[in-house]
Design a protein around this motif. Structure first.
Motif, mmCIF file in Angstrom:
data_model
loop_
_atom_site.group_PDB
_atom_site.id
_atom_site.type_symbol
_atom_site.label_atom_id
_atom_site.label_comp_id
_atom_site.label_asym_id
_atom_site.label_seq_id
_atom_site.Cartn_x
_atom_site.Cartn_y
_atom_site.Cartn_z
ATOM 1 N N ALA A 123 -81.792 -35.939 65.409
ATOM 2 C CA ALA A 123 -80.586 -36.752 65.569
ATOM 3 C C ALA A 123 -79.397 -36.057 64.917
ATOM 4 C CB ALA A 123 -80.807 -38.140 64.975
ATOM 5 N N ASP A 124 -79.352 -34.731 64.974
ATOM 6 C CA ASP A 124 -78.242 -33.967 64.400
ATOM 7 C C ASP A 124 -76.934 -34.284 65.135
ATOM 8 O OD1 ASP A 124 -80.071 -32.189 62.749
ATOM 9 O OD2 ASP A 124 -80.750 -31.663 64.757
ATOM 10 N N TYR A 125 -75.816 -34.020 64.447
ATOM 11 C CA TYR A 125 -74.483 -34.138 65.066
ATOM 12 C C TYR A 125 -74.245 -35.527 65.668
ATOM 13 C CZ TYR A 125 -74.006 -29.063 64.581
ATOM 14 O OH TYR A 125 -73.917 -27.785 64.095
ATOM 15 N N ASN A 126 -74.359 -36.551 64.829
ATOM 16 C CA ASN A 126 -73.996 -37.903 65.216
ATOM 17 C C ASN A 126 -73.082 -38.480 64.130
ATOM 18 O OD1 ASN A 126 -75.427 -39.003 67.793
ATOM 19 N ND2 ASN A 126 -77.004 -37.767 66.802
ATOM 20 N N ASP A 127 -72.981 -39.797 64.045
ATOM 21 C CA ASP A 127 -72.151 -40.464 63.030
ATOM 22 C C ASP A 127 -73.006 -41.344 62.124
ATOM 23 O OD1 ASP A 127 -69.769 -39.359 64.106
ATOM 24 O OD2 ASP A 127 -69.753 -40.896 65.668
ATOM 25 N N ILE A 128 -74.241 -40.940 61.877
ATOM 26 C CA ILE A 128 -75.193 -41.742 61.100
ATOM 27 C C ILE A 128 -74.823 -41.695 59.619
ATOM 28 C CG2 ILE A 128 -77.627 -41.986 60.466
ATOM 29 C CD1 ILE A 128 -78.278 -40.627 63.178
ATOM 30 N N ASP A 129 -74.682 -42.887 59.007
ATOM 31 C CA ASP A 129 -74.327 -42.924 57.586
ATOM 32 C C ASP A 129 -75.418 -43.545 56.722
ATOM 33 O OD1 ASP A 129 -74.131 -45.563 58.309
ATOM 34 O OD2 ASP A 129 -71.968 -45.731 57.973
ATOM 35 N N SER A 130 -76.490 -44.028 57.351
ATOM 36 C CA SER A 130 -77.556 -44.655 56.565
ATOM 37 C C SER A 130 -78.871 -44.617 57.332
ATOM 38 C CB SER A 130 -77.189 -46.107 56.225
ATOM 39 O OG SER A 130 -77.060 -46.872 57.416
ATOM 40 N N VAL A 131 -79.964 -44.834 56.594
ATOM 41 C CA VAL A 131 -81.300 -44.934 57.179
ATOM 42 C C VAL A 131 -81.913 -46.231 56.670
ATOM 43 C CG1 VAL A 131 -83.584 -43.903 57.396
ATOM 44 C CG2 VAL A 131 -81.566 -42.434 57.262
ATOM 45 N N GLY A 132 -82.372 -47.065 57.560
ATOM 46 C CA GLY A 132 -82.893 -48.369 57.175
ATOM 47 C C GLY A 132 -84.141 -48.276 56.318
#
Length: 651
Positions: free
Chosen positions: A202-211
């Motif tokens: 999931a590289d190069y996205n806007d992910i700011d957290s992991v549940g």
């Protein structure tokens, strides 16, 4: 799969599998050695041709297809297994009903590099691999994969998918092993993925957290990459990555300020280019003892706010099996030199000094890959680049195929004077875009590949070191006079699929090819045999032209020609002098799809003769066997006929 995730599929060319069989669409080739495959790739097709019955493997990549019309798959709805449609211009609205939605036996669907906004999913329960990369997908409705129990690999990178648009999309794929959603617009990792998953990118996205507990639902997950996102410490619950199954974890290029807690079984951890300013040994090792330690082999912490002095005193004991620890300080690299030498050793044995090795790796462009075990190679292929990145100075092998580059500038290669190999296939480079002198300055260049571009002329000047020059499927109509003078090492010249006419291929334009072995002039606009070929020519390919006759004695100036292909021309028997092919050096003669009415006289040493799809009504035995079998002794006479492959079908 983890190592090859970014590699582009280069499918085996049909001409390597033998001549085309009769059950085939005229725009394509169906090798008789692989009769269930139909190759229609790289032919500038605007539409999908009708597929004949019996075809299981269909290759349509690298064309200009914009739509799929109804009925084209009607003959193969229950037998087609592979459908390759990469590198076309297909939009979702131009796919007619009753086409892909009727393919019940499909196993592999490759639809990358098109203009789809919605996924196209066949009804087949046998589908095991789905690639829809580099499109414009903005949604992937749930339920599309519900009955895809054999699906193991899904590639959706380089689209416009959001977390909401893929919610529940992968629930039905109970055997899914690999999922790539890199280069999209996700704000969180995809929800509802099956527990069978082993690889998640999931590289190069806007992910700011992991549940919390996300990875606990994926007990088989081994490779997790979330680099180039917006991860922060507060978005990572305690122990979220502390799972025993993980082998590789990539969190590089985020906004982390501390090292997250990992399991001691993890082997590769990438944290470079974050904002880390402290290192807690408990992140790696809860306890340290004879059998309690971290199994990390590779740890990257470079481009952070820590140095060797920040490392806890007992880090060597905790990280005792690490072979590569990278910190911002050069001193840290020197202190772990014994480990690094395991990686650098092969490089040093190839006469690449350690200083050059480090400079090469550190100068790797961010858009590219520079494998540490192959440091002279730079891979920038399939990146959507519109211009050259800055190439490291010690590069020998440069791969830039499948991009959108329009200009080959002198500045781009100013420092890369050691280049041996450049692959620029499938870009948009024009002759005007090749700056003067840019290639001639590469004095070590051996291989230059510029297939599938927009060139109108052979680039000039070229370096004297060149051995292979591939310029197929451009728009070349001109070969500048003297362009090959001085190229005494050039032995392969590929100009197939261009717009060359008789006045472009002359003694003047080919002058200088003193070592040429293979020349490919197939699929041009020639009406006569080319003049000026050097006596060294061994392989001459002239398929798909408009040649009607061959001058008497033409091959006397080509004493080494062994492989001669004149398929798909307009040769009639009256245009073929009686003894023109009676040349002792010829081993393979291909005259398929012409207008011949009789078998030409052949040399006794010929081994392969292709005469299929002509107008031949009878066969003269003396032409096929110029020396009678009962008059020679095979053990002492080399003139005994050697023919072992003969095609006369389609007459």
């Amino acid at each position: 799969m983890a190592l090859c995730q970014y590699d582009y599929y280069d499918y085996q060319p049909s001409n390597a599998l033998g001549p085309s069989g009769p059950n085939c669409n005229q725009e394509c080739e169906c090798p008789i050695n692989f009769p269930s495959a139909m190759y229609c790739d790289s032919r500038k097709l605007k539409f999908v041709p009708v597929v004949p019955s019996g075809i299981k493997y269909l290759y349509l990549q690298n064309n200009q297809i914009e739509e799929i019309k109804a009925g084209v798959f009607d003959n193969v709805t229950d037998v087609l297994r592979w459908l390759i449609l990469d590198n076309n211009q297909i939009t979702s609205g131009k796919i007619a009903k009753g086409t892909i939605d009727k393919l019940t036996a499909l196993e592999k669907l490759f639809f990358s590099y098109n203009n789809l906004t919605e996924p196209v999913i066949p009804p087949s329960k046998f589908l095991d691999e789905l690639k829809i990369m580099h499109n414009k997908l903005n949604k992937f409705p749930s339920g599309l994969l519900n009955d895809k129990e054999n699906l193991t690999s899904v590639h959706l990178q380089h689209n416009q998918l959001t977390s909401e648009s893929i919610a529940g999309a992968f629930k039905g794929s109970k055997k899914l092993l690999s999922l790539d959603v890199s280069h999209n617009k996700l704000k969180k990792l995809p929800a509802g993925v099956p527990s069978s998953l082993e690889i998640l990118y999931a590289d190069y996205n806007d992910i700011d957290s992991v549940g919390a507990g996300y990875l606990n639902k994926l007990p088989a997950l081994q490779y997790l990459r979330i680099s180039h996102n917006k991860l922060v410490d507060s978005g990572l619950p305690a122990g979220v990555f502390n799972v025993t199954s993980l082998v590789e974890l990539d969190l590089s290029f985020n906004k982390l300020q501390s090292v997250p807690e990992i399991n001691e079984q993890l082997q590769q951890l990438y944290l470079q280019a974050n904002e880390i300013n402290k290192i807690d040994l408990a992140s790696f090792c809860k306890f340290i003892g004879p059998v309690s330690y971290s199994h990390l082999k590779h740890l990257r912490l470079d481009a952070n706010n820590v140095t060797y002095s920040n490392m806890p005193p007992d880090y060597r004991n905790c990280l005792r099996v690490a072979s590569d620890i990278m910190l911002p300080s050069e001193m840290a690299l020197i202190l772990s030199l014994l480990f690094v030498l395991c990686l650098v050793g092969p490089v040093l044995s190839q006469d690449m000094p350690y200083e050059e090795y480090m400079a090469q790796i550190q100068a790797c462009p961010k858009e590219c890959r520079c494998p540490p075990n192959f440091p002279r190679a730079v891979y920038c292929d399939n990146k959507g680049l519109t211009s050259f990145p800055k190439i490291p100075p010690h590069t020998w092998y440069l791969y830039l195929q499948n991009n959108l580059i329009e200009v080959l500038s002198a500045d781009a290669l100013r420092n890369a004077t050691s280049l041996r190999w450049i692959n620029l296939n499938r870009n948009r480079i024009t002759s005007e875009g090749v700056e003067e002198g840019v290639l001639n300055s590469l004095s070590h260049l051996v291989h230059l590949y510029m297939d599938d571009n927009l060139l109108s002329s052979v680039p000039s000047p070229l370096p004297a070191s060149l051995e292979h020059l591939r310029l197929s499927r451009n728009r070349i109509s001109k070969i500048p006079a003297g362009v090959f003078i001085g190229l005494n090492k050039l032995n392969l010249l590929d100009l197939q699929g261009n717009k060359l006419m008789d006045d472009a291929v002359t003694t003047v334009s080919l002058k200088g090819l003193n070592s040429l072995v293979q020349i490919n002039l197939a699929k041009n606009q020639l009406s006569t045999m080319p003049l000026g070929l050097p006596a060294t020519t061994t392989q001459l390919f002239l398929d798909g032209n408009n040649i009607e006759k061959i001058p008497a004695g033409y091959f006397k100036g080509l004493p080494k020609v062994a492989f001669l292909r004149l398929n798909h021309n307009k040769l009639g028997s009256n245009g073929v002098p009686k003894n023109v092919f009676n040349v002792s050096s010829i081993l393979d003669l291909q005259l398929s799809h012409n207008h011949l009415t009789e078998v030409p006289l052949i040399p006794s040493g010929l081994e392969h003769l292709h005469l299929d799809h002509n107008n031949i009504k009878s066969v003269s035995g003396s032409n096929v066997c110029p020396v009678a079998i009962d008059t020679v002794d095979d053990s002492v006479n080399e003139s005994v006929p050697r023919l072992r492959y003969l095609r006369l079908d389609g007459n």
